[in-house]
Scaffold this motif. Structure first.
Motif, PDB file in Angstrom:
ATOM      1  N   THR A 128     -16.380  10.412 -23.440  1.00 52.30           N
ATOM      2  CA  THR A 128     -15.887  10.008 -22.223  1.00 52.30           C
ATOM      3  C   THR A 128     -16.939   9.073 -21.598  1.00 52.30           C
ATOM      4  O   THR A 128     -18.064   9.723 -21.302  1.00 52.30           O
ATOM      5  CB  THR A 128     -15.406  11.138 -21.321  1.00 52.30           C
ATOM      6  OG1 THR A 128     -14.607  12.010 -21.943  1.00 52.30           O
ATOM      7  CG2 THR A 128     -14.643  10.779 -19.971  1.00 52.30           C
ATOM      8  N   ASN A 156     -15.213  16.424 -29.254  1.00 54.93           N
ATOM      9  CA  ASN A 156     -15.431  16.647 -27.945  1.00 54.93           C
ATOM     10  C   ASN A 156     -14.030  15.999 -27.461  1.00 54.93           C
ATOM     11  O   ASN A 156     -13.132  15.856 -28.140  1.00 54.93           O
ATOM     12  CB  ASN A 156     -16.455  15.836 -27.302  1.00 54.93           C
ATOM     13  CG  ASN A 156     -16.504  14.220 -27.657  1.00 54.93           C
ATOM     14  OD1 ASN A 156     -15.323  13.719 -27.971  1.00 54.93           O
ATOM     15  ND2 ASN A 156     -17.324  13.700 -27.974  1.00 54.93           N
ATOM     16  N   GLN A 157     -13.964  16.344 -25.994  1.00 55.95           N
ATOM     17  CA  GLN A 157     -12.525  15.855 -25.596  1.00 55.95           C
ATOM     18  C   GLN A 157     -12.060  14.572 -25.967  1.00 55.95           C
ATOM     19  O   GLN A 157     -10.996  14.300 -26.354  1.00 55.95           O
ATOM     20  CB  GLN A 157     -12.484  16.061 -24.104  1.00 55.95           C
ATOM     21  CG  GLN A 157     -11.229  15.760 -23.390  1.00 55.95           C
ATOM     22  CD  GLN A 157     -11.246  16.006 -21.833  1.00 55.95           C
ATOM     23  OE1 GLN A 157     -11.900  16.883 -21.325  1.00 55.95           O
ATOM     24  NE2 GLN A 157     -10.357  15.474 -21.141  1.00 55.95           N
ATOM     25  N   GLU A 161      -8.770  13.501 -28.464  1.00 55.44           N
ATOM     26  CA  GLU A 161      -7.501  12.743 -27.935  1.00 55.44           C
ATOM     27  C   GLU A 161      -7.479  11.517 -28.962  1.00 55.44           C
ATOM     28  O   GLU A 161      -6.323  11.231 -29.372  1.00 55.44           O
ATOM     29  CB  GLU A 161      -8.090  11.937 -26.667  1.00 55.44           C
ATOM     30  CG  GLU A 161      -8.228  13.163 -25.329  1.00 55.44           C
ATOM     31  CD  GLU A 161      -8.152  12.184 -23.939  1.00 55.44           C
ATOM     32  OE1 GLU A 161      -7.814  12.920 -22.971  1.00 55.44           O
ATOM     33  OE2 GLU A 161      -9.006  11.184 -24.296  1.00 55.44           O
ATOM     34  N   ILE A 168      -5.592  14.497 -22.701  1.00 56.96           N
ATOM     35  CA  ILE A 168      -6.077  15.718 -22.402  1.00 56.96           C
ATOM     36  C   ILE A 168      -6.316  15.482 -20.987  1.00 56.96           C
ATOM     37  O   ILE A 168      -7.239  15.085 -20.314  1.00 56.96           O
ATOM     38  CB  ILE A 168      -7.052  16.398 -23.155  1.00 56.96           C
ATOM     39  CG1 ILE A 168      -6.413  16.222 -24.670  1.00 56.96           C
ATOM     40  CG2 ILE A 168      -7.379  17.611 -22.619  1.00 56.96           C
ATOM     41  CD1 ILE A 168      -7.560  16.675 -25.676  1.00 56.96           C
ATOM     42  N   ALA A 174      -4.770  20.442 -24.154  1.00 59.12           N
ATOM     43  CA  ALA A 174      -5.779  20.700 -25.094  1.00 59.12           C
ATOM     44  C   ALA A 174      -5.111  21.533 -26.122  1.00 59.12           C
ATOM     45  O   ALA A 174      -5.629  21.270 -27.451  1.00 59.12           O
ATOM     46  CB  ALA A 174      -7.138  21.273 -24.451  1.00 59.12           C
ATOM     47  N   VAL A 191     -13.190  22.629 -29.523  1.00 58.29           N
ATOM     48  CA  VAL A 191     -13.415  21.481 -28.700  1.00 58.29           C
ATOM     49  C   VAL A 191     -14.639  21.677 -27.938  1.00 58.29           C
ATOM     50  O   VAL A 191     -14.878  22.625 -27.133  1.00 58.29           O
ATOM     51  CB  VAL A 191     -11.929  21.461 -27.598  1.00 58.29           C
ATOM     52  CG1 VAL A 191     -12.302  20.263 -26.816  1.00 58.29           C
ATOM     53  CG2 VAL A 191     -10.886  21.493 -28.079  1.00 58.29           C
ATOM     54  N   PHE A 194     -15.069  20.248 -22.558  1.00 59.26           N
ATOM     55  CA  PHE A 194     -13.660  20.058 -21.849  1.00 59.26           C
ATOM     56  C   PHE A 194     -13.915  20.375 -20.518  1.00 59.26           C
ATOM     57  O   PHE A 194     -14.447  21.375 -20.082  1.00 59.26           O
ATOM     58  CB  PHE A 194     -12.748  21.063 -22.306  1.00 59.26           C
ATOM     59  CG  PHE A 194     -11.524  21.030 -21.647  1.00 59.26           C
ATOM     60  CD1 PHE A 194     -10.422  20.007 -21.677  1.00 59.26           C
ATOM     61  CD2 PHE A 194     -11.059  22.058 -20.939  1.00 59.26           C
ATOM     62  CE1 PHE A 194      -9.394  20.312 -21.170  1.00 59.26           C
ATOM     63  CE2 PHE A 194     -10.023  22.200 -20.203  1.00 59.26           C
ATOM     64  CZ  PHE A 194      -8.976  21.165 -20.347  1.00 59.26           C
ATOM     65  N   GLU A 196     -12.232  21.235 -17.048  1.00 58.07           N
ATOM     66  CA  GLU A 196     -11.035  21.556 -16.584  1.00 58.07           C
ATOM     67  C   GLU A 196     -11.210  21.545 -15.043  1.00 58.07           C
ATOM     68  O   GLU A 196      -9.986  21.193 -14.448  1.00 58.07           O
ATOM     69  CB  GLU A 196     -10.926  23.187 -16.806  1.00 58.07           C
ATOM     70  CG  GLU A 196      -9.533  23.863 -16.408  1.00 58.07           C
ATOM     71  CD  GLU A 196      -9.524  25.088 -16.893  1.00 58.07           C
ATOM     72  OE1 GLU A 196      -8.447  25.654 -16.398  1.00 58.07           O
ATOM     73  OE2 GLU A 196     -10.542  25.642 -17.512  1.00 58.07           O
TER      74      GLU A 196
END
Length: 310
Positions: A128, A156-157, A161, A168, A174, A191, A194, A196
């Motif tokens: 990201t 990873n996130q 994806e 996500i 997730a 994961v 993440f 949140e």
């Protein structure tokens, strides 16, 4: 050449780690091998690239070592007759898509000699804020060929994806994405990052039947620290081989990662994270794995995993 099987009384099982290598700093095998060794694992390291430093600096020297070398080195292990001693294969950054084919062959050879061995795939593709930072063809290699072969996958996130085509924005998203990995044959999905809520980072793990998440404070690390994902996958794999319990493994892994990141950040000082010459905001933060190595086997702070009801 005939295989020469090596029998050593009380021999140590090993992890075959196939990923990148940097001379300066920590990424790929430089971030994975020592943590595995500190946790008591014998490691056979094969490098997919040899770079002066990780690519987050914006410039580097070195070269991709290529699939042919990976295959040749695995063949050398096969000649020695030691692949049966391999309890797990760990793969990470690929220099090119062809290296993925060499990893597939290596995993198949290891599983033939030791059917109980595990394949842990860290699908290193991007993150990201940075997007993809690998060559074309590598995301498809992970998605279509390495993923179905893996027992454990540690995206990873951003990578989750990319692997599932699911955006996500919540824990439920997730979990839906993790279930797609399970549908493709993955037994355990971790994961590794993440977000949140603001100021909190977490990890999620699932073995198809149980889902757990764990949350830690978010350290002000800008774009993050290179090598963190590589180190996380290595520690998670080692702890899982030890415990065979995803909840306990998640807690132990998180404790070590957070301890190393926090101590590394405190030792570096926030003023050192970016420099005036970094016109593209290239990240200059390096892990301090050697200085903080006690956090690997005796973490100073523990975090409790929370079961997610689905």
């Amino acid at each position: 050449m005939d295989k020469q099987k090596i029998f050593i009384k009380g021999f140590q099982m090993a992890v075959l780690s196939i990923q990148s290598h940097v001379v300066f700093g920590y990424a790929g095998n430089t971030a994975a091998v020592f943590p595995l060794q500190r946790l008591g694992r014998e490691v056979w390291a094969i490098n997919t690239v040899e770079f002066s430093n990780h690519t987050g600096y914006g410039s580097w020297r070195g070269k991709v070592l290529g699939a042919e070398l990976v295959s040749d080195l695995v063949a050398g292990l096969e000649d020695r007759g030691v692949l049966g001693r391999c309890e797990a294969v760990l793969s990470g950054y690929l220099g090119d898509a062809a290296s993925g084919g060499a990893i597939i062959d290596a995993v198949k050879k290891v599983k033939k000699e030791n059917p109980g061995s595990l394949y842990c795939c860290d699908p290193v593709m991007g993150d990201t804020g940075r997007g993809f930072y690998v060559k074309p063809g590598i995301p498809d290699m992970f998605k279509n060929e390495l993923l179905p072969l893996a027992d454990i996958v540690c995206p990873n996130q951003f990578e989750l994806e990319a692997l599932t085509d699911i955006k996500i924005n919540s824990v439920n998203d997730a979990i839906r994405a993790v279930n797609v990995l399970h549908e493709r044959g993955v037994s355990i999905a971790l994961v590794t990052s993440f977000r949140e809520t603001e100021g909190k980072l977490g990890m999620i793990v699932s073995d198809k039947n149980n889902y757990y998440k764990i949350t830690t404070p978010e350290l002000p690390l800008g774009y993050g620290a290179a090598g963190t994902g590589d180190m996380t996958s290595a520690i998670f794999l080692s702890r899982y081989l030890e415990t065979k319990d995803i909840e306990k493994t998640l807690e132990l892994c998180t404790a070590s990662i957070y301890g190393i990141l926090e101590a590394s950040y405190m030792a570096s000082g926030s003023a050192d994270l970016f420099t005036a010459s970094d016109t593209n905001n290239n990240f200059r933060f390096e892990l301090k794995i050697i200085e903080t190595q006690k956090e690997l086997d005796s973490p100073s702070r523990l975090f409790k995993a929370e079961k997610i009801n689905t």
